[in-house]
Enzyme design. Structure first.
Site, PDB file in Angstrom:
ATOM      1  N   GLY B  71       0.827  -1.196   0.000  1.00 47.40           N
ATOM      2  CA  GLY B  71       0.000   0.000   0.000  1.00 47.40           C
ATOM      3  C   GLY B  71       0.868   1.256   0.000  1.00 47.40           C
ATOM      4  O   GLY B  71       0.542   2.249  -0.652  1.00 47.40           O
ATOM      5  N   SER B 199      -4.009  -2.712  -0.184  1.00 47.27           N
ATOM      6  CA  SER B 199      -2.942  -3.628   0.193  1.00 47.27           C
ATOM      7  C   SER B 199      -3.497  -5.043   0.270  1.00 47.27           C
ATOM      8  O   SER B 199      -4.602  -5.260   0.782  1.00 47.27           O
ATOM      9  CB  SER B 199      -2.398  -3.194   1.553  1.00 47.27           C
ATOM     10  OG  SER B 199      -1.741  -4.268   2.168  1.00 47.27           O
ATOM     11  N   GLY B 200      -2.736  -5.994  -0.248  1.00 46.52           N
ATOM     12  CA  GLY B 200      -3.158  -7.393  -0.194  1.00 46.52           C
ATOM     13  C   GLY B 200      -3.270  -7.890   1.236  1.00 46.52           C
ATOM     14  O   GLY B 200      -4.211  -8.607   1.590  1.00 46.52           O
ATOM     15  N   THR B 237       9.961  -7.766 -12.469  1.00 45.71           N
ATOM     16  CA  THR B 237       9.259  -9.037 -12.637  1.00 45.71           C
ATOM     17  C   THR B 237       8.130  -9.124 -11.622  1.00 45.71           C
ATOM     18  O   THR B 237       8.307  -8.812 -10.447  1.00 45.71           O
ATOM     19  CB  THR B 237      10.238 -10.211 -12.467  1.00 45.71           C
ATOM     20  OG1 THR B 237      11.208 -10.116 -13.511  1.00 45.71           O
ATOM     21  CG2 THR B 237       9.526 -11.550 -12.572  1.00 45.71           C
ATOM     22  N   CYS B 325       5.709   4.724  12.962  1.00 41.20           N
ATOM     23  CA  CYS B 325       6.742   5.657  13.403  1.00 41.20           C
ATOM     24  C   CYS B 325       6.674   5.822  14.901  1.00 41.20           C
ATOM     25  O   CYS B 325       7.654   5.650  15.612  1.00 41.20           O
ATOM     26  CB  CYS B 325       6.584   7.005  12.740  1.00 41.20           C
ATOM     27  SG  CYS B 325       7.593   8.288  13.500  1.00 41.20           S
TER      28      CYS B 325
END
Lengths: 398, 398
Positions: B71, B199-200, B237, B325
């Protein structure tokens, strides 16, 4: 069916030991390594062990490794990362004219932002001449990037000499070693390399993981800004399975490298010798000896490379034609143009990349099948056997 | 041992069906999808099927999806990609002050290159007021980026209104939906979104895969330059296993989303209600209703968030404290600062993220353990029960 997979530079199966090592990191050891709690720290520790293995493969320290998603990302991070970090010192880059698209196009992108690039010519073997590099360097030069060995022609560059020239002058030296790491020994300290790109897939790790080695003194602007992953040098949740797999594959590669090189070289030499002997009108590309042990590359006259690859696949033989770009459009590879291959001949390029899993039987099978495939394609060709003038083909836009 | 994993925003186990779907792509279906031969085309086809599933989850077309490594990379590609592509049209960006670090730091990087950014303030719930966005837009504004829902406080922004303002004015609208996709329904067309990061890992795919949705008209400069992968928009790739896994996880998420939301919301409300009831001096953060169904966030007075997370983990309870953070340095999260949380209170932030795999038993277990952990930490605190003046804490450098 008989067959031979000789396209290891494009992709290579993940080894059984590597797959076994990564599977637990999907559904069991799934915690985020940035988290402070126990299950996060454990994953972090495993990722750090992998980092140490990757570092060891090239003689680096673990803290000099930044994991990326590919060799291409590592090249982008090296070129743009140095350019943006050293912008106040200078705006000039030197790269060879046979770099991978990810280096060439990063340099071209920077030209839009007031950077300048010198693209160094190469000789007929693809060598960058050290004296020519020395002449190209200016007071405002901040980075030199020369590929360790081209995936298209296999020639291994005189990196020690080239990097030495940069070291003397205090200029950062980067090399794209995606095709080389795991195929040939590389030590970043012996070779005076400041930045080196590598890819997990080249050593039998899964696709989607790469790394950039950076010598501690080198300052880099991140390519992917965000959180504090990779010590603030590359944001985004870590691809833990990819990292662990890269570590395992690097460990195996380091163990095997000393033994497998000779065997791979023997297969390659038999393949090159056999093709030259059995197929008329074929040009070998790259240097005959100073090349990657498993790399054999050719241009076949009056052949369209894609058609050749396609027909070979029907016989279970897998090879490649030129660069990824060239494989998608009828354009000449800039690498073959740079070594002086005529545009029409460059259309018939084929690259065979051998690794330790290949056998002499497979090579003999290729030598048995290839001549007939080439002859058949030539029988369809309107230019075969005719003395045609050189024709114009667009150079692949890098 | 009893326990409860309530940190699904940080990481989530890859589902069994997803793991089964990806395993063949490591050692069997290993070919490079860019290759023209049969085994390459097959892999390409499987990756394209996955792309269609990811697109369907957000109401997009497959050709509008660019796969990235995270992400964070998608956010970088959106912000820098639009900025560099539209540089001639304008140099002004608008982002909210509660964006993820990958958006904030991309904008800050661009400021070095003569771009300007307006950081929009938010109200006490974290809402960006549409009228305020309208006022911030200038003739030279090229991009607005407002997070769909913050991972830190869970508030869902009025995206339809915000994106509508941009649509009227012909300005590109991006939203970071990493925390939202898979948790709450999102349709890019209904919401007028031009660019959306996802995001996966948020939907149960492996770490190391993300995507950027881009509306067809939007021009983007690549973040990773090189070859022709992802239609020239992202080189390197492809992470085939990651892509296939993302596709499978998206398919499952689309099926389950309508059913699981209510259950997850019920668990969340029980957790929030129970904590407020049992723990004194705790502040809920974000909006009480307009928030992600599985998201509960708090600030505990006189508590150090990391210590809380650490102690909870000893009881098998996994939660998070503020941003990545903030989790590494004793600094205040800019998100909590933006909603007006006092710096000392912000130190005690805790975020619980629930998904469909969690149970009411787990929530009750947290409610049983948490009050004692908080009380114990407060018993060590030099400031608990004292009326101390507000003290200074550095804001986390984004």
């Amino acid at each position: 069916m008989k067959g031979a997979y000789l396209d290891h530079a494009s992709a290579t199966p993940v080894r059984k030991e590597v797959l076994e090592a990564i599977v637990p990191y999907f559904s069991e050891q799934y915690a985020n390594p940035s988290n402070v709690y126990d299950i996060g720290s454990q994953v972090k520790q495993d990722a750090e062990a992998a980092r140490a293995n990757v570092a060891a493969l090239i003689g680096a320290s673990p803290e000099e490794i930044i994991f990326t998603s590919s060799g291409a990302e590592a090249n982008n991070l090296a070129i743009k990362g140095v350019a943006f970090a050293k912008q106040k010192k200078g705006n000039h880059l030197v790269v060879s004219s046979i770099e991978h698209h990810s280096v060439l196009n990063s340099a071209r992108f920077l030209e839009r932002l007031d950077f300048e690039t010198t693209f160094l010519p190469v000789d007929e073997y693809g060598f960058v001449e050290p004296a020519r590099l020395a002449r190209a360097i200016r007071p405002e030069t901040i980075l030199v990037s020369i590929i360790h060995a081209s995936t298209e022609i296999g020639t291994i560059e005189p990196i020690f000499e080239l990097a030495g020239i940069c070291k003397e002058r205090g200029i950062i030296f980067h090399t794209d070693a995606v095709a080389s790491v795991g195929s040939t020994p590389i030590d970043v300290n012996e070779l005076n390399i400041d930045l080196l790109s590598l890819s997990g897939a080249s050593v039998g790790a899964p696709k989607g993981i790469g790394a950039l080695y950076f010598r501690k003194k080198v300052r880099l602007m991140p390519l992917i800004h965000g959180g504090i992953q990779e010590n603030g040098r590359r944001a985004g949740t870590e691809n833990v399975a990819g990292i662990v797999g890269f570590g395992k594959a690097a460990e195996i590669a380091a163990d095997e490298l000393p033994h497998k090189t000779e065997q791979v070289r023997m297969l390659r030499d038999r393949l090159i010798g056999g093709i030259i002997e059995r197929v008329p009108k074929v040009t070998r590309t790259g240097h005959p000896e100073k090349r990657l042990p498993g790399h054999a590359s050719f241009c076949f006259e009056a052949i369209e490379g894609e058609a050749l690859i396609f027909m070979l696949a029907q016989a279970g033989i897998y090879a490649n034609t030129g660069s990824a770009c060239a494989s998608k459009a009828l354009k000449t590879s800039p690498v073959l143009g740079a070594i002086g291959i005529r545009a029409d001949l460059a259309q018939g390029s084929a690259v065979f990349t051998i690794d330790g899993s290949n056998t002499m039987e497979e090579i003999e099978y290729v030598l048995e099948k290839l001549p007939a495939v080439v002859a058949r394609l030539r029988s369809f060709s309107p230019i075969w056997g005719k003395d045609i003038p050189e024709y114009e083909v667009d150079v692949c836009p890098a």
